[in-house]
Scaffold this motif. Structure first.
Motif, PDB file in Angstrom:
ATOM      1  N   LYS A   1       0.828  -1.205   0.000  1.00 38.51           N
ATOM      2  CA  LYS A   1       0.000   0.000   0.000  1.00 38.51           C
ATOM      3  C   LYS A   1       0.864   1.257   0.000  1.00 38.51           C
ATOM      4  CE  LYS A   1      -4.463   0.695   0.654  1.00 38.51           C
ATOM      5  NZ  LYS A   1      -5.362   0.392  -0.476  1.00 38.51           N
ATOM      6  N   GLU A   2       1.914   1.241   0.828  1.00 42.10           N
ATOM      7  CA  GLU A   2       2.795   2.417   0.908  1.00 42.10           C
ATOM      8  C   GLU A   2       3.483   2.666  -0.436  1.00 42.10           C
ATOM      9  OE1 GLU A   2       3.742   1.602   5.622  1.00 42.10           O
ATOM     10  OE2 GLU A   2       5.260   1.106   4.112  1.00 42.10           O
ATOM     11  N   ILE A   3       3.933   1.586  -1.079  1.00 44.77           N
ATOM     12  CA  ILE A   3       4.602   1.756  -2.379  1.00 44.77           C
ATOM     13  C   ILE A   3       3.606   2.313  -3.389  1.00 44.77           C
ATOM     14  CG2 ILE A   3       5.715   0.536  -4.294  1.00 44.77           C
ATOM     15  CD1 ILE A   3       6.890  -1.406  -2.112  1.00 44.77           C
ATOM     16  N   GLU A   4       2.387   1.779  -3.370  1.00 46.20           N
ATOM     17  CA  GLU A   4       1.387   2.240  -4.343  1.00 46.20           C
ATOM     18  C   GLU A   4       0.993   3.701  -4.085  1.00 46.20           C
ATOM     19  OE1 GLU A   4      -2.301   0.049  -4.397  1.00 46.20           O
ATOM     20  OE2 GLU A   4      -2.954   1.062  -6.219  1.00 46.20           O
ATOM     21  N   LEU A   5       0.615   3.997  -2.837  1.00 49.30           N
ATOM     22  CA  LEU A   5       0.077   5.336  -2.546  1.00 49.30           C
ATOM     23  C   LEU A   5       1.145   6.421  -2.529  1.00 49.30           C
ATOM     24  CD1 LEU A   5      -2.468   4.678   0.359  1.00 49.30           C
ATOM     25  CD2 LEU A   5      -2.942   4.981  -2.073  1.00 49.30           C
ATOM     26  N   TYR A   6       2.342   6.086  -2.028  1.00 50.53           N
ATOM     27  CA  TYR A   6       3.322   7.142  -1.769  1.00 50.53           C
ATOM     28  C   TYR A   6       4.469   7.171  -2.768  1.00 50.53           C
ATOM     29  CZ  TYR A   6       0.675   6.616   2.559  1.00 50.53           C
ATOM     30  OH  TYR A   6      -0.344   6.483   3.473  1.00 50.53           O
ATOM     31  N   ILE A   7       4.545   6.182  -3.665  1.00 47.34           N
ATOM     32  CA  ILE A   7       5.599   6.202  -4.697  1.00 47.34           C
ATOM     33  C   ILE A   7       4.968   6.105  -6.088  1.00 47.34           C
ATOM     34  CG2 ILE A   7       7.645   5.016  -5.624  1.00 47.34           C
ATOM     35  CD1 ILE A   7       8.370   4.220  -2.741  1.00 47.34           C
ATOM     36  N   GLU A   8       4.185   5.045  -6.328  1.00 41.93           N
ATOM     37  CA  GLU A   8       3.644   4.832  -7.683  1.00 41.93           C
ATOM     38  C   GLU A   8       2.710   5.973  -8.089  1.00 41.93           C
ATOM     39  OE1 GLU A   8       1.963   3.227 -11.239  1.00 41.93           O
ATOM     40  OE2 GLU A   8       0.891   4.079  -9.567  1.00 41.93           O
ATOM     41  N   LEU A   9       1.767   6.313  -7.213  1.00 42.99           N
ATOM     42  CA  LEU A   9       0.782   7.334  -7.608  1.00 42.99           C
ATOM     43  C   LEU A   9       1.403   8.736  -7.748  1.00 42.99           C
ATOM     44  CD1 LEU A   9      -2.359   5.937  -5.798  1.00 42.99           C
ATOM     45  CD2 LEU A   9      -2.050   6.199  -8.255  1.00 42.99           C
ATOM     46  N   PRO A  10       2.264   9.190  -6.807  1.00 35.98           N
ATOM     47  CA  PRO A  10       2.918  10.487  -7.030  1.00 35.98           C
ATOM     48  C   PRO A  10       3.753  10.509  -8.316  1.00 35.98           C
ATOM     49  CG  PRO A  10       3.263   9.776  -4.780  1.00 35.98           C
ATOM     50  CD  PRO A  10       2.565   8.642  -5.469  1.00 35.98           C
ATOM     51  N   ALA A  11       4.403   9.379  -8.653  1.00 36.42           N
ATOM     52  CA  ALA A  11       5.200   9.349  -9.888  1.00 36.42           C
ATOM     53  C   ALA A  11       4.307   9.633 -11.086  1.00 36.42           C
ATOM     54  CB  ALA A  11       5.894   8.000 -10.046  1.00 36.42           C
ATOM     55  N   ARG A  12       3.062   9.144 -11.032  1.00 38.59           N
ATOM     56  CA  ARG A  12       2.138   9.344 -12.159  1.00 38.59           C
ATOM     57  C   ARG A  12       1.880  10.821 -12.452  1.00 38.59           C
ATOM     58  NH1 ARG A  12      -0.895   5.035 -14.496  1.00 38.59           N
ATOM     59  NH2 ARG A  12       0.245   3.225 -13.787  1.00 38.59           N
ATOM     60  N   LEU A  13       1.989  11.680 -11.426  1.00 36.50           N
ATOM     61  CA  LEU A  13       1.788  13.116 -11.659  1.00 36.50           C
ATOM     62  C   LEU A  13       2.785  13.622 -12.700  1.00 36.50           C
ATOM     63  CD1 LEU A  13       1.521  14.403  -7.956  1.00 36.50           C
ATOM     64  CD2 LEU A  13      -0.369  14.046  -9.570  1.00 36.50           C
ATOM     65  N   GLY A  14       3.968  13.013 -12.722  1.00 38.41           N
ATOM     66  CA  GLY A  14       5.028  13.476 -13.621  1.00 38.41           C
ATOM     67  C   GLY A  14       5.062  12.798 -14.979  1.00 38.41           C
ATOM     68  N   TYR A  15       4.246  11.761 -15.172  1.00 37.15           N
ATOM     69  CA  TYR A  15       4.303  11.003 -16.436  1.00 37.15           C
ATOM     70  C   TYR A  15       4.188  11.871 -17.689  1.00 37.15           C
ATOM     71  CZ  TYR A  15       3.820   6.246 -14.468  1.00 37.15           C
ATOM     72  OH  TYR A  15       4.003   5.056 -13.822  1.00 37.15           O
ATOM     73  N   PRO A  16       3.193  12.799 -17.739  1.00 34.75           N
ATOM     74  CA  PRO A  16       3.007  13.522 -19.007  1.00 34.75           C
ATOM     75  C   PRO A  16       4.289  14.222 -19.467  1.00 34.75           C
ATOM     76  CG  PRO A  16       1.168  13.959 -17.521  1.00 34.75           C
ATOM     77  CD  PRO A  16       2.200  13.197 -16.733  1.00 34.75           C
ATOM     78  N   GLU A  17       5.021  14.819 -18.506  1.00 34.62           N
ATOM     79  CA  GLU A  17       6.245  15.529 -18.894  1.00 34.62           C
ATOM     80  C   GLU A  17       7.430  14.562 -19.047  1.00 34.62           C
ATOM     81  OE1 GLU A  17       6.720  19.391 -17.302  1.00 34.62           O
ATOM     82  OE2 GLU A  17       8.920  19.265 -17.340  1.00 34.62           O
ATOM     83  N   ALA A  18       7.513  13.593 -18.163  1.00 29.25           N
ATOM     84  CA  ALA A  18       8.672  12.686 -18.196  1.00 29.25           C
ATOM     85  C   ALA A  18       8.636  11.763 -19.410  1.00 29.25           C
ATOM     86  CB  ALA A  18       8.736  11.865 -16.918  1.00 29.25           C
ATOM     87  N   PHE A  19       7.460  11.295 -19.769  1.00 27.01           N
ATOM     88  CA  PHE A  19       7.401  10.244 -20.804  1.00 27.01           C
ATOM     89  C   PHE A  19       6.664  10.650 -22.073  1.00 27.01           C
ATOM     90  CE2 PHE A  19       7.348   7.655 -16.711  1.00 27.01           C
ATOM     91  CZ  PHE A  19       8.724   7.468 -16.700  1.00 27.01           C
ATOM     92  N   PHE A  20       5.857  11.718 -22.022  1.00 24.96           N
ATOM     93  CA  PHE A  20       5.037  12.019 -23.200  1.00 24.96           C
ATOM     94  C   PHE A  20       5.260  13.433 -23.763  1.00 24.96           C
ATOM     95  CE2 PHE A  20       2.652   8.733 -20.806  1.00 24.96           C
ATOM     96  CZ  PHE A  20       2.791   7.704 -21.731  1.00 24.96           C
ATOM     97  N   GLY A  21       6.355  14.069 -23.344  1.00 18.10           N
ATOM     98  CA  GLY A  21       6.739  15.349 -23.932  1.00 18.10           C
ATOM     99  C   GLY A  21       5.761  16.493 -23.698  1.00 18.10           C
ATOM    100  N   MET A  22       4.906  16.386 -22.702  1.00 22.14           N
ATOM    101  CA  MET A  22       3.993  17.507 -22.398  1.00 22.14           C
ATOM    102  C   MET A  22       4.538  18.227 -21.162  1.00 22.14           C
ATOM    103  SD  MET A  22       0.465  15.453 -22.462  1.00 22.14           S
ATOM    104  CE  MET A  22       0.159  14.145 -23.618  1.00 22.14           C
ATOM    105  N   GLU A  23       4.163  19.505 -21.012  1.00 26.35           N
ATOM    106  CA  GLU A  23       4.611  20.218 -19.815  1.00 26.35           C
ATOM    107  C   GLU A  23       3.564  20.133 -18.728  1.00 26.35           C
ATOM    108  OE1 GLU A  23       6.113  24.201 -19.589  1.00 26.35           O
ATOM    109  OE2 GLU A  23       7.312  23.847 -21.390  1.00 26.35           O
ATOM    110  N   ILE A  24       4.029  19.974 -17.492  1.00 24.81           N
ATOM    111  CA  ILE A  24       3.039  20.018 -16.403  1.00 24.81           C
ATOM    112  C   ILE A  24       3.291  21.263 -15.551  1.00 24.81           C
ATOM    113  CG2 ILE A  24       2.639  17.516 -16.339  1.00 24.81           C
ATOM    114  CD1 ILE A  24       4.349  17.418 -13.779  1.00 24.81           C
ATOM    115  N   ALA A  25       2.263  21.699 -14.839  1.00 25.14           N
ATOM    116  CA  ALA A  25       2.356  22.937 -14.045  1.00 25.14           C
ATOM    117  C   ALA A  25       3.413  22.803 -12.950  1.00 25.14           C
ATOM    118  CB  ALA A  25       0.993  23.229 -13.419  1.00 25.14           C
ATOM    119  N   GLU A  26       4.070  23.934 -12.643  1.00 24.70           N
ATOM    120  CA  GLU A  26       5.118  23.965 -11.604  1.00 24.70           C
ATOM    121  C   GLU A  26       4.594  23.425 -10.273  1.00 24.70           C
ATOM    122  OE1 GLU A  26       8.508  24.247 -11.382  1.00 24.70           O
ATOM    123  OE2 GLU A  26       8.206  24.426 -13.529  1.00 24.70           O
ATOM    124  N   ALA A  27       3.354  23.804  -9.929  1.00 24.37           N
ATOM    125  CA  ALA A  27       2.791  23.384  -8.638  1.00 24.37           C
ATOM    126  C   ALA A  27       2.694  21.858  -8.572  1.00 24.37           C
ATOM    127  CB  ALA A  27       1.425  24.015  -8.437  1.00 24.37           C
TER     128      ALA A  27
END
Ligand SMILES: N[C@@H](CCC(=O)N[C@@H](CS)C(=O)NCC(=O)O)C(=O)O
Length: 221
Positions: free
Chosen positions: A94-120
């Protein structure tokens, strides 16, 4: 025989696939991307993969699928028998899913798909990832497996979450999330020697071009 719906680039799909392979259970893969069609929502209410087709119907949500496979009791156990030890593995998952996997997903669009995400969003992503890694350092045993001396479902969550989180942290923040976490490095090296893990990695690589084409077409639509 089980039917596993999903696609080989999906980390959650690969979690279930590794559990099935480690347990030695027969299954057939039905390649399918998550989607919002009425038909798919009928078997996966949020339109996500993986889904496991079993005799009585369909099971969605990775942790529910993994619990089901464990409770069926066939093949190698991936949770300890003793309730306290079992709860520790579940807490780690649960900790890995909630506190590592899901926060990483916030960065996917910029990290993997060339889109920019908001600074916040980036600020939140970084802070949550760092807190998630600190959580894993506090709770993980890494002797050598996440929860102790046996391979468990916590290792499956670790394997298929940490690489993506590291990819996001490197790309967005030029940060090595595992810089002072040598036991995590060692465990990754150990897990990556597993023949089933190697086979899943090869399937993922082979499926990547089709996945990227689908993702690009979806972004243009
Ligand atoms: N909470 C779900 C998450 C599964 C998930 O995020 N799957 C992704 C693929 S890795 C998906 O289906 N995405 C498709 C979409 O959101 O349209 C689980 O544990 O199974």
């Amino acid at each position: 025989m089980f039917k596993l719906y999903g696609f080989a680039v999906s980390n959650y799909f690969n979690m279930v696939k590794l559990a099935l392979l480690e347990k030695g259970l027969a299954f057939e893969v039905v390649t399918l991307y998550g989607n919002q069609s009425d038909e798919f929502l009928g078997i996966s209410p949020r339109g996500k993969v993986p889904v496991l087709g079993v005799e009585q119907g369909f099971i969605n949500e990775t942790s529910a699928i993994l619990d089901y496979l464990e409770e069926c009791g066939a093949g190698k156990a991936l949770l300890p028998h003793e309730p306290f030890a079992r709860a520790q593995v579940r807490a780690l998952m649960k900790e890995i899913e909630l506190y590592i996997e899901l926060p990483a997903r916030l960065g996917y669009p910029e990290a993997f798909f060339g889109m920019e995400i908001a600074e916040a969003l980036k600020t939140r992503c970084k802070a949550e990832l760092l807190a998630g890694i600190a959580t894993l350092k506090r709770h993980g045993r890494f002797t050598p497996y996440v929860a102790g001396d046996s391979f468990s479902l916590a290792d499956i969550y670790f394997l298929y979450s940490i690489d993506l989180a590291c990819g996001v942290a490197k790309k967005l923040f030029n940060l090595d999330l595992l810089a002072d976490f040598s036991s995590a490095h060692e465990l990754l090296a150990l897990l990556n020697q597993n023949p089933h893990v190697k086979c899943i990695a090869a399937d993922k690589e082979a499926a990547m071009p089709a996945f990227l084409a689908m993702a690009q077409a979806k972004a243009k639509a």
